[in-house]
Design an enzyme around this catalytic site. Structure first.
Site, PDB file in Angstrom:
ATOM      1  N   ALA A   1       0.842  -1.187   0.000  1.00 21.41           N
ATOM      2  CA  ALA A   1       0.000   0.000   0.000  1.00 21.41           C
ATOM      3  C   ALA A   1       0.878   1.239   0.000  1.00 21.41           C
ATOM      4  O   ALA A   1       2.090   1.134   0.157  1.00 21.41           O
ATOM      5  CB  ALA A   1      -0.909   0.019   1.235  1.00 21.41           C
TER       6      ALA A   1
ATOM      7  N   ASN B   1      -0.011   8.052   0.317  1.00 21.78           N
ATOM      8  CA  ASN B   1      -0.266   9.376  -0.258  1.00 21.78           C
ATOM      9  C   ASN B   1      -1.099  10.218   0.708  1.00 21.78           C
ATOM     10  O   ASN B   1      -2.044   9.729   1.311  1.00 21.78           O
ATOM     11  CB  ASN B   1      -1.037   9.243  -1.573  1.00 21.78           C
ATOM     12  CG  ASN B   1      -0.477   8.141  -2.441  1.00 21.78           C
ATOM     13  OD1 ASN B   1       0.682   8.200  -2.823  1.00 21.78           O
ATOM     14  ND2 ASN B   1      -1.274   7.123  -2.700  1.00 21.78           N
TER      15      ASN B   1
ATOM     16  N   HIS C   1      -0.194   0.999   9.301  1.00 21.39           N
ATOM     17  CA  HIS C   1       1.101   1.474   8.804  1.00 21.39           C
ATOM     18  C   HIS C   1       0.919   2.715   7.919  1.00 21.39           C
ATOM     19  O   HIS C   1       1.579   3.739   8.136  1.00 21.39           O
ATOM     20  CB  HIS C   1       1.772   0.335   8.025  1.00 21.39           C
ATOM     21  CG  HIS C   1       3.105   0.674   7.452  1.00 21.39           C
ATOM     22  ND1 HIS C   1       4.276   0.304   8.051  1.00 21.39           N
ATOM     23  CD2 HIS C   1       3.455   1.345   6.327  1.00 21.39           C
ATOM     24  CE1 HIS C   1       5.291   0.740   7.319  1.00 21.39           C
ATOM     25  NE2 HIS C   1       4.820   1.369   6.272  1.00 21.39           N
ATOM     26  N   GLU C   2       0.026   2.621   6.960  1.00 22.71           N
ATOM     27  CA  GLU C   2      -0.158   3.756   6.039  1.00 22.71           C
ATOM     28  C   GLU C   2      -0.717   4.958   6.785  1.00 22.71           C
ATOM     29  O   GLU C   2      -0.311   6.091   6.546  1.00 22.71           O
ATOM     30  CB  GLU C   2      -1.067   3.375   4.869  1.00 22.71           C
ATOM     31  CG  GLU C   2      -0.631   2.144   4.078  1.00 22.71           C
ATOM     32  CD  GLU C   2       0.838   2.108   3.710  1.00 22.71           C
ATOM     33  OE1 GLU C   2       1.433   3.179   3.476  1.00 22.71           O
ATOM     34  OE2 GLU C   2       1.423   0.997   3.668  1.00 22.71           O
TER      35      GLU C   2
HETATM   36  N1  PHE Z   1       5.788   3.606   1.170  1.00 26.13           N
HETATM   37  C1  PHE Z   1       4.997   2.413   1.071  1.00 26.13           C
HETATM   38  C2  PHE Z   1       4.871   1.880   2.483  1.00 26.13           C
HETATM   39  O1  PHE Z   1       5.722   1.367   3.082  1.00 26.13           O
HETATM   40  C3  PHE Z   1       5.570   1.333   0.253  1.00 26.13           C
HETATM   41  C4  PHE Z   1       5.676   1.639  -1.207  1.00 26.13           C
HETATM   42  C5  PHE Z   1       6.890   1.976  -1.748  1.00 26.13           C
HETATM   43  C6  PHE Z   1       4.569   1.554  -2.007  1.00 26.13           C
HETATM   44  C7  PHE Z   1       7.000   2.230  -3.103  1.00 26.13           C
HETATM   45  C8  PHE Z   1       4.670   1.796  -3.330  1.00 26.13           C
HETATM   46  C9  PHE Z   1       5.901   2.126  -3.896  1.00 26.13           C
HETATM   47  O2  PHE Z   1       3.940   2.018   3.117  1.00 26.13           O
HETATM   48 ZN    ZN Z   2       5.806   2.409   4.865  1.00 26.33          ZN
END
Ligand code: PHE
Ligand code: ZN
Length: 884
Positions: free
Chosen positions: A264, A267, A299-300
């Protein structure tokens, strides 16, 4: 066209950008074949940097025009850059118009289509596949986004922040305007447009603010969003209670998409999820799926503060947000689990995952520090090291300064850095400064080696009792093995949470105050600690709760391990003692090259666990599960995957037969009555019942009994939830029972329209224990199945990662057919989706430790892939590191 070799980016080369972009107005005219993007940016020169041209990133775009302050300006394009040589010194308005092609975007980075809708993925460097920009996380801007699209096909138009306007346009099109008040880096930008429906919930938080929560999915999936919504609400409540971090947006949206490279994405205000990390119903998702969804939703959401409000200065700092956010989601899951025993189960699962994935990474070709020093493709560094070892590093801060001290450190971190793009050093400094005089603060520079040194430290502990002096001296030595590019390592700061037990298992006082648990802080290659008033040789319980990501050799005898397994107050170490007993036997058999024979004492101790009146079923299931084959491999200098598999299978069938009656009793005793809920108590019972059933079916294969396979088939047919159904199916498939084939067929027929369940169907077959090459042959045949495709990452992984990464005995074959298959699949995927291909490519990371004939054949396969001239930079970096 692809470049042959991608340049290597060095951490120490970091420089601020020559320009800042403070505001962006984006307009999208959405069309699958050709989307038109107009970007109006407010740009200013960065006075802190030498005067130079404006260099914008852009990939796979067609530029239509470039205007500065309304007049066209000359520019050049070099590789993936659009360069404006004479940008003004004063602030200016830059307008760029370009197109891109979402329907041809199979890499799933940038703007793409999936199931007839539009989605974006911008982390790490996907924004440059949408429009030209300073696509780096230290450039933060306020975004206003106008979306225009056909109203019938795309009734829902979403972007970050708040909806400020919407309405009808000509030709059946409509528009929506979104404004995000928080400055953000481009990697947190998102757009979604499609025919979606939402589960909605209004909440009022502790701070008294009202918020709208929405979970958007395709029509028909709405009933599967309840668990995600509940998880989101629980996450919001938890972050406010534990860290004082409130939801800062009026609207918080979550969207599911079936084609997605990762779990996931966080954003701002518009999290986008792989449907596998979002959708669940009792009939289609297992207990493990429910738990995974809860932790990924959390987490998100937690990234909103750790990642979004405070972000990374550059991608070398990735663990600043990922290590910290994994730590936070692990803490959340433990708090949600509730009881001390359920918390321990969470911890054991996290450590098992770390050992299975991160430990091999840390000793293989891709070993890198938590804060890497260089990369050629940043997507290759979303790794177990950055995420899971990074989380262990954050946990060590908490162990060194205490829970309250850690909370104070977090508070200071946000006071100092809210709204900024910062580094791992900034985080370390904030935690240290909030805890003057602490074990962390007095050793901060040494502690930060956790960010710079790769490799898993090896710690040796030996105790010596002095009967006359009544003292017990524990001597620790440590060293970290060499890793690619790093030969000399310095001692790490290692918190060892510990206690001492007497021979009967009673906890001993460690000091005059009577404490029975303490934290020893190692910071030298060799050091000793003396405990006083110890009458007899004690049993040390070291590294409780797995207090540091190290390999510990404490030299304990089986007798001492049995004391710990029965009596330690630390549930993690009780589990660990049992694993060590099993591991010792497996390793002894492998080293002697002899068939494995479990000792009666070991079998009795396992029986003791299974029949124990007080232990939780979930804990029993973990304690009775043998160490994984990849973890066993890590203990050996030369790895023969077939020998390891044979030893584990032998141990399993001996446990199955020796405890036959107890497995049967456990199976009957752990049936869950009533409706399905994924709570820890019921899922623990289901887990133990499923383990018991698989043991019983396995044993029936040797005895020729038909009762248990029959019961398993019946249970598979009648199951009222996916955990029981897939558990019974796995019991049949893993034992290669005659009823496996009809059960698999029936399962597919029942669930053929549910992609996430079909993924399980592929994975189960590709992960089955190998015997006579049957599993490999079936997996290979499944690539021709009508439901198989390399275009959907979940589906590709369900078969290929399962086989090549999670089924060593099926993959590593003396005839090298596994490697040939791997090479074919990696090359085929690379032409579609380089990120996905490079993940699968990593199946060969550890070729160098393989025994012959595997080693030579594996190396040849890697070399054959590396010899292809048109590899993506993603796969090229992986295979070249493997060969280096
Ligand atoms: N940043 C996201 C996460 O750890 C992971 C992710 C990285 C998703 C790159 C898509 C592309 O929650
Ligand atoms: Zn993350």
């Amino acid at each position: 066209m692809r470049e042959g070799t991608a340049p290597t980016i060095q951490r120490l080369d970091y420089q601020q950008p020559a320009f800042w972009i403070r505001k962006v107005d984006l307009t999208f005219d959405l069309d699958p074949a050709k989307t038109l993007i107009t970007s109006k940016m407010q740009v200013e020169r960065n006075a802190a940097v030498a005067h130079g041209p404006l260099r914008l990133h852009g990939e796979e775009l067609n530029v239509l025009r470039v205007l500065i302050d309304g007049s066209s300006v000359s520019f050049r394009q070099e590789g993936h850059e659009l360069i404006i040589d004479n940008a003004p010194d004063a602030d200016f308005a830059l307008e760029i118009r370009n197109t891109c092609c979402p329907e041809k975007n199979t890499a799933l980075s940038g703007l793409y289509t999936s199931g007839g809708s539009f989605f974006t993925q911008c982390e790490a460097e996907g924004f440059r596949r949408i429009t030209y920009f300073l696509d780096r996380p230290d450039v933060m801007a306020v975004y206003t986004v106008t979306l225009r699209a056909d109203q019938a096909k795309y009734p829902i138009l979403l972007s970050n922040g708040n909806l400020t306007d919407s309405g009808k346009l000509d030709n059946g099109r409509h528009f929506a305007v979104w404004h995000d008040p928080f400055p953000k880096p481009s990697y947190l930008f998102a757009v979604v447009a499609g025919d979606l429906v939402a589960r909605e919930q209004r909440i009022r938080t502790r701070a008294g603010k009202d918020h709208l929560l929405q979970v958007f999915v395709r029509r028909g999936d709405l009933e599967k969003t309840e668990h995600a919504m509940n998880s989101l609400i629980a996450s919001i409540v938890w972050d406010e209670a534990r860290f004082g971090l409130p939801l800062d947006l009026e609207r918080f949206m979550v969207v599911g998409v079936s084609d997605f490279n990762m779990g996931a994405m966080e954003n701002k205000g518009l999290n986008i999820f792989n449907t596998s990390a979002l959708l669940a119903s009792p009939a289609t998702a297992t207990d493990a799926d429910f738990a995974r969804i809860e932790s990924i939703v959390a987490h998100e959401y937690f990234h909103n503060w750790t990642g979004n409000r405070v972000t990374c200065r550059d991608w070398f700092q990735l663990s600043l947000k990922e290590g910290l956010t994994v730590f936070r989601d692990q803490e959340f899951s433990m708090d949600m689990a509730g009881s001390p025993s359920a918390r321990a189960v969470c911890r054991i699962q996290d450590v098992r995952q770390l050992r299975a994935m991160q430990f091999p990474e840390d000793s293989g070709a891709m070993a890198h520090p938590v804060r890497p020093d260089s990369y050629s493709e940043i997507n290759n560094f979303y790794t177990a090291t950055v995420y899971d070892k990074g989380s262990e590093v954050v946990r060590m801060y908490q162990t060194l300064v205490g829970r309250k001290g850690f909370e104070a450190g977090m508070k200071l971190y946000f006071e100092r850095h809210d709204g900024q793009a910062v580094t791992c050093d900034d985080f370390a400094q904030a935690i240290a400064d909030a805890n003057p005089g602490s074990a962390l603060t007095t050793r901060l520079d040494a502690f930060k080696r956790w960010y710079s040194q790769a490799g898993t430290p090896r710690v040796t502990a030996r105790g010596e009792h002095d009967a006359a002096a009544r003292t017990y001296t524990l001597r620790f030595t440590q060293h970290t093995p060499a890793t690619p590019g790093q030969t000399d390592k310095q001692p790490q700061v290692i918190p060892v949470v510990m206690g001492l037990l007497d021979r009967h298992g009673a906890a001993l006082a460690l000091n005059a105050a009577g404490d029975t648990e303490t934290v020893l802080v190692l910071d030298q290659a060799d050091q000793s600690f003396v405990f006083e008033n110890i009458d007899a040789e004690p049993v040390p319980s070291l590294l409780r709760g797995f207090s540091a990501p190290v390999v510990l050799d404490d030299g304990l005898s089986d007798a001492a391990l049995l004391v710990l397994m029965r009596h330690d107050t630390d549930a993690f170490n009780r589990w660990e003692a049992g694993q060590r007993l099993a591991l010792n036997r497996i390793l002894a058999a492998l080293r002697a090259g002899q068939p494995l024979q479990l000792s009666p004492a070991f079998i009795e101790s396992m029986r003791g666990v299974l029949k124990h009146p007080d232990l939780d079923p979930a804990f029993k299931e973990l304690a009775l599960t043998l160490p994984g084959e990849s973890y066993i491999a890590e203990q050996l200098d030369v790895v023969d995957p077939q020998a390891i598999h044979a030893a584990v299978m032998a141990a399993q069938s001996q446990l199955a037969s020796a405890l036959r009656d107890d497995w049967a009793a456990a199976f009957e005793a752990h049936q869950v009555q009533g409706g399905y809920t994924p709570d820890p108590a019921s899922s623990g019972k289901r887990a133990l019942a499923n383990l018991a059933l698989s043991m019983l079916v396995l044993d029936a294969q040797t005895t020729g009994d038909t009762v248990w396979p029959g019961k398993a088939y019946q249970r598979f047919k009648d199951a009222s939830n996916m955990t029981d159904r897939v558990g019974a199916l796995a019991a049949l498939v893993n034992a290669n029972a005659a009823l496996a084939a009809p059960a698999l067929e029936r399962f597919h027929a029942l669930f053929k329209d549910d992609a996430l369940v079909v993924d399980k169907w592929f994975a189960l077959q590709a992960r089955a224990p190998e015997a006579d090459g049957r599993v490999f042959a079936r997996a290979k045949a499944l690539t021709k199945h009508a439901d198989f495709t390399l275009k959907n990452p979940n589906r590709a992984r369900s078969l290929l990662a399962s086989l090549c990464m999670f089924n060593p005995a099926a993959f590593h074959r003396a005839d090298a057919a596994g490697y040939v298959f791997w090479a074919e699949q990696v090359l085929a995927i690379d032409a579609i989706n380089p990120q996905l291909a490079s993940r699968i490519a990593r199946a060969m990371d550890r070729w160098a430790v393989l025994a012959e004939p595997y080693r030579t054949a594996a190396r040849e396969a890697v070399a054959r892939v590396a010899a292809k001239p048109d590899l993506s930079p993603d796969v090229r970096e992986i295979v070249e590191r493997a060969l280096a």
